[in-house]
Design an enzyme around this catalytic site. Structure first.
Site, PDB file in Angstrom:
ATOM      1  N   ARG A   1       1.071  -1.219  -0.158  1.00  0.00           N
ATOM      2  CA  ARG A   1       0.006  -0.086  -0.167  1.00  0.00           C
ATOM      3  C   ARG A   1       0.863   1.248   0.140  1.00  0.00           C
ATOM      4  O   ARG A   1       0.617   2.144  -0.735  1.00  0.00           O
ATOM      5  CB  ARG A   1      -0.998  -0.201   1.127  1.00  0.00           C
ATOM      6  CG  ARG A   1      -2.027  -1.171   0.982  1.00  0.00           C
ATOM      7  CD  ARG A   1      -2.955  -1.510   2.156  1.00  0.00           C
ATOM      8  NE  ARG A   1      -3.793  -2.440   1.707  1.00  0.00           N
ATOM      9  CZ  ARG A   1      -3.775  -3.894   1.547  1.00  0.00           C
ATOM     10  NH1 ARG A   1      -2.608  -4.285   1.847  1.00  0.00           N
ATOM     11  NH2 ARG A   1      -4.639  -4.227   1.252  1.00  0.00           N
TER      12      ARG A   1
ATOM     13  N   TRP B   1      -6.206 -13.922  12.274  1.00  0.00           N
ATOM     14  CA  TRP B   1      -6.292 -12.611  12.152  1.00  0.00           C
ATOM     15  C   TRP B   1      -7.848 -12.061  12.490  1.00  0.00           C
ATOM     16  O   TRP B   1      -8.013 -11.072  13.220  1.00  0.00           O
ATOM     17  CB  TRP B   1      -5.698 -11.831  10.913  1.00  0.00           C
ATOM     18  CG  TRP B   1      -6.862 -12.076   9.674  1.00  0.00           C
ATOM     19  CD1 TRP B   1      -6.952 -13.080   8.883  1.00  0.00           C
ATOM     20  CD2 TRP B   1      -7.673 -11.146   9.151  1.00  0.00           C
ATOM     21  NE1 TRP B   1      -7.860 -12.886   7.955  1.00  0.00           N
ATOM     22  CE2 TRP B   1      -8.338 -11.655   7.990  1.00  0.00           C
ATOM     23  CE3 TRP B   1      -7.914  -9.669   9.387  1.00  0.00           C
ATOM     24  CZ2 TRP B   1      -9.272 -10.802   7.149  1.00  0.00           C
ATOM     25  CZ3 TRP B   1      -8.807  -8.945   8.818  1.00  0.00           C
ATOM     26  CH2 TRP B   1      -9.668  -9.602   7.676  1.00  0.00           C
TER      27      TRP B   1
ATOM     28  N   ASP C   1      -6.416 -14.439   2.138  1.00  0.00           N
ATOM     29  CA  ASP C   1      -7.742 -13.816   2.836  1.00  0.00           C
ATOM     30  C   ASP C   1      -8.551 -13.039   1.817  1.00  0.00           C
ATOM     31  O   ASP C   1      -8.253 -12.962   0.627  1.00  0.00           O
ATOM     32  CB  ASP C   1      -6.999 -12.640   3.819  1.00  0.00           C
ATOM     33  CG  ASP C   1      -6.125 -11.710   2.991  1.00  0.00           C
ATOM     34  OD1 ASP C   1      -5.502 -12.240   2.121  1.00  0.00           O
ATOM     35  OD2 ASP C   1      -6.081 -10.605   3.458  1.00  0.00           O
ATOM     36  N   GLU C   2      -9.916 -12.920   2.289  1.00  0.00           N
ATOM     37  CA  GLU C   2     -10.761 -12.142   1.624  1.00  0.00           C
ATOM     38  C   GLU C   2     -10.983 -12.338   0.148  1.00  0.00           C
ATOM     39  O   GLU C   2     -10.605 -11.467  -0.656  1.00  0.00           O
ATOM     40  CB  GLU C   2     -10.651 -10.376   1.919  1.00  0.00           C
ATOM     41  CG  GLU C   2     -10.433 -10.122   3.451  1.00  0.00           C
ATOM     42  CD  GLU C   2      -9.753  -8.740   3.553  1.00  0.00           C
ATOM     43  OE1 GLU C   2     -10.519  -8.107   4.536  1.00  0.00           O
ATOM     44  OE2 GLU C   2      -8.851  -8.262   3.331  1.00  0.00           O
TER      45      GLU C   2
ATOM     46  N   TRP D   1      -0.234  -2.510   8.406  1.00  0.00           N
ATOM     47  CA  TRP D   1      -0.802  -2.309   7.236  1.00  0.00           C
ATOM     48  C   TRP D   1      -0.702  -0.869   6.777  1.00  0.00           C
ATOM     49  O   TRP D   1      -0.859  -0.037   7.563  1.00  0.00           O
ATOM     50  CB  TRP D   1      -2.391  -2.679   7.087  1.00  0.00           C
ATOM     51  CG  TRP D   1      -2.437  -4.350   7.415  1.00  0.00           C
ATOM     52  CD1 TRP D   1      -3.014  -4.760   8.727  1.00  0.00           C
ATOM     53  CD2 TRP D   1      -2.308  -5.299   6.486  1.00  0.00           C
ATOM     54  NE1 TRP D   1      -3.042  -6.209   8.489  1.00  0.00           N
ATOM     55  CE2 TRP D   1      -2.408  -6.418   7.257  1.00  0.00           C
ATOM     56  CE3 TRP D   1      -1.912  -5.507   5.128  1.00  0.00           C
ATOM     57  CZ2 TRP D   1      -2.333  -7.569   6.609  1.00  0.00           C
ATOM     58  CZ3 TRP D   1      -1.905  -6.660   4.538  1.00  0.00           C
ATOM     59  CH2 TRP D   1      -2.358  -7.759   5.438  1.00  0.00           C
ATOM     60  N   THR D   2      -0.469  -0.655   5.828  1.00  0.00           N
ATOM     61  CA  THR D   2       0.139   0.821   5.391  1.00  0.00           C
ATOM     62  C   THR D   2      -0.655   1.697   4.441  1.00  0.00           C
ATOM     63  O   THR D   2      -0.122   2.672   3.908  1.00  0.00           O
ATOM     64  CB  THR D   2       1.448   0.610   4.741  1.00  0.00           C
ATOM     65  OG1 THR D   2       1.459  -0.019   3.445  1.00  0.00           O
ATOM     66  CG2 THR D   2       2.761   0.220   5.728  1.00  0.00           C
ATOM     67  N   GLU D   3      -2.021   1.391   4.435  1.00  0.00           N
ATOM     68  CA  GLU D   3      -2.969   2.341   3.293  1.00  0.00           C
ATOM     69  C   GLU D   3      -2.885   3.842   4.025  1.00  0.00           C
ATOM     70  O   GLU D   3      -2.661   4.550   3.247  1.00  0.00           O
ATOM     71  CB  GLU D   3      -4.355   1.897   3.352  1.00  0.00           C
ATOM     72  CG  GLU D   3      -5.109   2.496   2.456  1.00  0.00           C
ATOM     73  CD  GLU D   3      -4.872   2.265   1.081  1.00  0.00           C
ATOM     74  OE1 GLU D   3      -4.371   1.450   0.832  1.00  0.00           O
ATOM     75  OE2 GLU D   3      -5.073   3.347   0.219  1.00  0.00           O
TER      76      GLU D   3
ATOM     77  N   TYR E   1      -3.206  -5.555  15.552  1.00  0.00           N
ATOM     78  CA  TYR E   1      -2.831  -4.596  14.309  1.00  0.00           C
ATOM     79  C   TYR E   1      -2.591  -3.280  14.561  1.00  0.00           C
ATOM     80  O   TYR E   1      -3.125  -2.721  15.378  1.00  0.00           O
ATOM     81  CB  TYR E   1      -4.262  -4.634  13.503  1.00  0.00           C
ATOM     82  CG  TYR E   1      -4.521  -5.831  12.385  1.00  0.00           C
ATOM     83  CD1 TYR E   1      -3.889  -7.039  12.872  1.00  0.00           C
ATOM     84  CD2 TYR E   1      -5.141  -5.673  11.178  1.00  0.00           C
ATOM     85  CE1 TYR E   1      -4.131  -8.081  11.836  1.00  0.00           C
ATOM     86  CE2 TYR E   1      -5.398  -6.782  10.345  1.00  0.00           C
ATOM     87  CZ  TYR E   1      -4.864  -7.793  10.669  1.00  0.00           C
ATOM     88  OH  TYR E   1      -4.901  -8.843   9.573  1.00  0.00           O
TER      89      TYR E   1
ATOM     90  N   ASP F   1      -0.056  -6.956  -3.449  1.00  0.00           N
ATOM     91  CA  ASP F   1      -1.560  -6.832  -2.962  1.00  0.00           C
ATOM     92  C   ASP F   1      -2.109  -6.120  -3.949  1.00  0.00           C
ATOM     93  O   ASP F   1      -1.413  -5.489  -4.897  1.00  0.00           O
ATOM     94  CB  ASP F   1      -1.479  -6.203  -1.409  1.00  0.00           C
ATOM     95  CG  ASP F   1      -2.907  -6.535  -0.874  1.00  0.00           C
ATOM     96  OD1 ASP F   1      -4.007  -6.352  -1.502  1.00  0.00           O
ATOM     97  OD2 ASP F   1      -2.760  -6.931   0.329  1.00  0.00           O
TER      98      ASP F   1
ATOM     99  N   HIS G   1      -6.735 -10.372  -3.488  1.00  0.00           N
ATOM    100  CA  HIS G   1      -5.961  -9.428  -3.363  1.00  0.00           C
ATOM    101  C   HIS G   1      -4.863  -9.399  -4.403  1.00  0.00           C
ATOM    102  O   HIS G   1      -3.664  -9.090  -4.419  1.00  0.00           O
ATOM    103  CB  HIS G   1      -5.204  -9.553  -2.017  1.00  0.00           C
ATOM    104  CG  HIS G   1      -5.781  -9.068  -0.944  1.00  0.00           C
ATOM    105  ND1 HIS G   1      -6.381  -7.717  -0.382  1.00  0.00           N
ATOM    106  CD2 HIS G   1      -6.733  -9.779  -0.160  1.00  0.00           C
ATOM    107  CE1 HIS G   1      -7.108  -7.717   0.401  1.00  0.00           C
ATOM    108  NE2 HIS G   1      -7.202  -8.892   0.837  1.00  0.00           N
TER     109      HIS G   1
ATOM    110  N   ASP H   1      -2.056  -0.896  12.870  1.00  0.00           N
ATOM    111  CA  ASP H   1      -2.288   0.083  11.855  1.00  0.00           C
ATOM    112  C   ASP H   1      -3.769   0.797  12.674  1.00  0.00           C
ATOM    113  O   ASP H   1      -4.192   1.886  12.383  1.00  0.00           O
ATOM    114  CB  ASP H   1      -2.701  -0.276  10.697  1.00  0.00           C
ATOM    115  CG  ASP H   1      -3.778  -1.475  10.578  1.00  0.00           C
ATOM    116  OD1 ASP H   1      -3.222  -2.223  11.314  1.00  0.00           O
ATOM    117  OD2 ASP H   1      -4.567  -1.385   9.818  1.00  0.00           O
TER     118      ASP H   1
HETATM  119  C1  ACM Z   1      -6.062  -9.284   6.559  1.00  0.00           C
HETATM  120  O1  ACM Z   1      -6.037  -8.365   7.333  1.00  0.00           O
HETATM  121  N1  ACM Z   1      -6.869  -9.259   5.411  1.00  0.00           N
HETATM  122  C2  ACM Z   1      -5.318 -10.438   6.735  1.00  0.00           C
END
Ligand code: ACM
Ligand code: ZN
Length: 454
Positions: free
Chosen positions: A97, A323, A255-256, A388-390, A349, A126, A192, A351
């Site tokens: 990100r 997670w 994930d997702e 996480w760096t968004e 987390y 990602d 992703h 972030d």
């Molecule tokens: C995640 O935070 N989607 C692993």
């Protein structure tokens, strides 16, 4: 008041008094009876000995000794018999990100190692961008590594991107090895995958043009699980990854993963029919098993975010990373023999804001909850905290988000709960401000650590 150590040792006896160490001290002693990564540090009036079984133990003993040194050069007289509670004490950096410089990554590695962390999980691909130079798939570098700006509301429209060259990656892997840190690269598939599909849209179900994302979210830019060329691509990229990263573990994301395209794609539907798979979750299970099986055949171990368990994988298929797991499927997996890493977003987390996750909350969490059986507890490899760096645009922000909460993670990974209380931990955490600043890391202001408790 406890000694100013972080993480706190598991067994420590203060003998009273302090003295200077001679050049030749402490005497180093190889002792096979010391636990892996553990050390025994004895400093009395007439001897100073550091005993260890392996080089990591020696390194951790040296970190403790460094923290013990008083400003006047003396060291308190102590007997320390110490070894980590958990074998995995990790931090993850999302370089997709926002990307970091090599020096920034190294500063984080140095800091983490000094607090006895031993895994750097590197999130290298990602939706917003691909960050690992590829020799075999050059469009990942020239196309996949770039996005057209980022941010909500008032987005920064500047073209944004970059990557780590293979030489830089090797340099960072070596840098970690010298500090007893294993690097776990992450290739997040089959979801992703916007950056991969921007470069190679033929790997998607409908081969539509795909762009890297400019905003946080979950996108249906998923690799087609019906095409053999998808697997050829993944295996080939994994070969490149294995060439660069010698560690045992490789993270394959998982994930997702929205299933909408798969449910509409004739090739995915054909695959499901041929393999007797009932739904998209089972198709993801098929995908994960094939990728994890490929890694296993090459002597590596796959890890995946906890969604990979939705298709009911076998305990020796994969390491599950907890997670977001409201149904505690990871505990059940550990209880039936699967290996699990605890990266629980509610506590670890980095972030998240300090309002959502105060320092006290991270420190007070026991990563081995009561829902684990005795055998299940042994299957939890350890703990990890991701950034996480968004919204972590620069290194200053990274320091603010990570510290002091990464210190709490380090203590939870190393020290048994109850060894020292929160107030003492917090006092010693504030003492890390200066050493961290010397590494260019700016810790969050003390009065922001526990906003709820104020
Ligand atoms: C995640 O935070 N989607 C692993
Ligand atoms: Zn498909």
């Amino acid at each position: 008041m406890s000694l100013n150590l972080l993480p706190y040792p598991n067994h420590l006896k203060e003998l009273g008094g302090a003295r200077k160490l001679a050049e030749s001290e402490p005497r180093l002693l190889q002792d096979g009876a010391v636990a892996p990564e553990g050390y025994r540090l004895t400093i009395t009036a007439d001897e100073a000995v550091l005993a260890f079984a392996d080089e990591a133990g020696r390194f951790y003993g040296e970190q403790t000794l460094r923290q013990l040194r008083n400003a006047d050069g003396t060291v308190p007289l102590v007997e320390i018999d110490d070894a980590p509670r958990m074998g995995w004490r990790g931090f993850m950096i999302d370089s997709s990100r926002h990307i970091q410089t090599v020096d920034e990554i190294k500063a984080m590695i140095d800091a983490a190692a000094s607090y006895k962390c031993n895994v750097f999980h590197w999130h290298l691909g990602d939706d917003p961008g691909w960050r690992m130079e590829s020799e075999r798939y050059p469009l990942l570098n020239t196309v996949g590594a770039w996005r057209d700006g980022w941010g909500f509301g008032n987005p920064n429209p500047a073209r944004y991107g970059g990557l780590f060259t293979r030489a830089q990656i090797r340099d960072i892997v070596d840098y970690c090895a010298a500090r007893h840190i294993t690097v776990v690269p992450e290739f997040d598939i089959p979801g992703h995958s916007s950056a991969v599909l921007k470069a190679y849209p033929n790997l998607s179900c409908f081969e539509k043009e795909c762009n890297t994302t400019t905003q946080a979210g979950v996108y249906d830019n998923v690799l087609c699980a019906g095409k053999e060329e998808t697997f050829d691509f993944c295996f080939s990229v994994l070969e490149e990854i294995m060439e660069l990263f010698p560690g045992k573990y490789i993270h394959i994301g998982g994930d997702e993963v929205p299933k909408d395209n798969w449910n509409a794609c004739p090739l995915c539907q054909k695959r499901m029919k041929e393999e007797g798979l009932k739904n998209g979750e089972e198709l993801q299970g098929y995908f994960t098993r094939r990728i994890a099986g490929f890694l296993k055949a090459h002597g590596r171990i796959a890890m995946g975010w906890n969604e990979v368990l939705e298709a009911g994988l076998d305990p020796d298929d994969i390491v599950a990373v907890k997670w977001d797991d409201p149904k505690n499927v990871c505990d059940a997996y550990a209880n039936r023999g699967g290996k699990v890493l605890n990266e629980n977003r509610h506590y670890f987390y980095l972030d998240y804001s300090y309002r959502t996750t105060p320092l006290r909350k991270t420190f007070s969490y026991d990563p081995l909850p009561d829902t684990l059986t005795e055998a299940g507890r042994k299957n939890v490899l350890g703990v990890e905290a991701p950034i996480w760096t968004e919204w972590v645009e620069d290194f200053r922000r990274m320091g603010y988000q990570c510290f002091p909460r990464l210190l709490a993670l380090a203590e939870r990974g190393w020290t048994a709960p109850g060894t020292r209380g929160y107030d003492e931990f917090k006092r010693v955490a504030e003492l890390q401000r200066e050493p961290l600043a010397e590494r260019g890391i700016e810790m969050a202001p003390y009065d922001e650590w526990d906003p709820v408790a104020k």
